[in-house]
Design a protein around this motif. Structure first.
Motif, PDB file in Angstrom:
ATOM      1  N   GLN A 172     -26.817  21.371  53.228  1.00 39.00           N
ATOM      2  CA  GLN A 172     -26.787  22.776  53.206  1.00 39.00           C
ATOM      3  C   GLN A 172     -25.037  22.873  52.764  1.00 39.00           C
ATOM      4  O   GLN A 172     -24.473  23.959  52.225  1.00 39.00           O
ATOM      5  N   ARG A 173     -24.245  22.054  53.110  1.00 42.27           N
ATOM      6  CA  ARG A 173     -22.833  21.902  52.989  1.00 42.27           C
ATOM      7  C   ARG A 173     -22.430  21.746  51.577  1.00 42.27           C
ATOM      8  O   ARG A 173     -21.165  21.894  51.279  1.00 42.27           O
ATOM      9  N   VAL A 174     -23.308  20.878  50.938  1.00 42.45           N
ATOM     10  CA  VAL A 174     -22.992  20.401  49.549  1.00 42.45           C
ATOM     11  C   VAL A 174     -23.277  21.182  48.491  1.00 42.45           C
ATOM     12  O   VAL A 174     -24.540  21.521  48.286  1.00 42.45           O
ATOM     13  N   GLN A 175     -22.244  21.921  47.584  1.00 41.83           N
ATOM     14  CA  GLN A 175     -22.399  22.640  46.410  1.00 41.83           C
ATOM     15  C   GLN A 175     -22.893  21.930  45.199  1.00 41.83           C
ATOM     16  O   GLN A 175     -23.564  22.554  44.391  1.00 41.83           O
ATOM     17  N   ALA A 176     -22.077  20.915  45.114  1.00 39.40           N
ATOM     18  CA  ALA A 176     -22.330  20.010  44.032  1.00 39.40           C
ATOM     19  C   ALA A 176     -21.845  18.784  44.185  1.00 39.40           C
ATOM     20  O   ALA A 176     -21.065  18.399  45.475  1.00 39.40           O
TER      21      ALA A 176
END
Length: 276
Positions: free
Chosen positions: A110-114
């Protein structure tokens, strides 16, 4: 330089440049330090991105208890993101840094946008590879880093780079030979125990860029192609003439590819706000 002392006693030194979203959290490889990302830190901070680049625990100016698994590095990254107020971020890693990125997205999706995976590979270590990493760990503890760095250099950068770019070649060698033997040894042993990340990559749902140097001996193009197949909708870029460190060896081309990947992630202006 700013530092963060984590709850388990690691002291992380990091660079934090720029202010705008999305934030980039870039993770260096072995046996390097945060200066490995200098061309990207400068380039993307000047273009408005917030760029956070830490020295991993045991490398560069960061210290702390020796890592025992790649999860320790992932915990450090999340602690740094929490400290800086980064709810989400673009996570990039090269080589060992890419494996740490895979561990991080496995533990904290959930913390990684890309995701940027540069010159890395997802499979678990082979029995022979585990023996070799443990032997290398013992060697650097006993002998130091210079001979180890001298042997690695021809595989780290391509023949073209060694012939035509003395500055990059010397930078790579300096990072390797000045790494702390204890930190490098601990990371080698941790990598020997890493899990297989192929299932993790099959579950990735965020935009993903896979890059690799065409002349990379450590993680050849076939490894990048495997990750590209595993991550649905991912992009693949092969940087011609570069070895294991295309972000340094072909910095302009790498920045162009990474920049085109990042641009759609920028927040769009609010037309109603402009009208007001």
């Amino acid at each position: 330089m700013p530092t963060l002392e984590t709850h388990h006693g690691a002291v992380l030194t990091y660079d934090d440049r720029g202010t705008s979203e999305p934030a980039l959290l870039l993770v260096h490889g072995h046996p390097f330090n945060r200066s490995m990302w200098h061309p990207q830190t400068e380039h993307f901070a000047e273009r408005g991105f917030r760029v956070v680049v830490p020295d991993l625990r045991g490398y560069g100016e960061s210290t702390g208890p020796a890592v025992t698994s790649l999860k320790d590095f992932a915990h450090d990254l999340i602690a740094l993101a929490d400290h800086l107020g980064l709810a989400t971020f673009v996570l990039g890693g090269l080589s060992m840094g890419g494996q740490i990125a895979m561990q991080t997205i496995a533990d904290h999706p959930q913390r990684v946008q890309a995701l940027l995976l540069a010159d890395t590979f997802p499979t678990a270590e082979t029995p022979e590879g585990r023996r070799n990493r443990r032997a290398a760990a013992g060697r650097v503890e006993k002998e130091g880093m210079r001979d180890y760095a001298t042997e690695l250099l021809p595989k780290m950068v391509s023949p073209r780079t060694r012939a035509k770019n003395a500055e990059v070649t010397e930078h790579v060698f300096t990072m390797m030979r000045t790494s702390a033997p204890a930190g490098a040894a601990a990371a080698l042993r941790a990598r020997a125990l890493r899990p297989d990340y192929r299932v993790t990559l099959e579950q990735v749902e965020v935009p993903t860029l896979v890059t690799v140097g065409s002349e990379d001996e450590f993680t050849p193009v076939a490894d990048a192609q495997l990750m590209h197949r595993l991550v649905a909708g991912s992009a693949l870029a092969v940087l011609e003439g570069a070895g294991h460190l295309p972000n340094l060896e072909s910095a302009a081309e790498f920045n162009d590819v990474f920049g085109r990947f990042l641009n759609p992630l920028r927040p769009r202006p609010d037309p109603q706000a402009e009208e007001r």
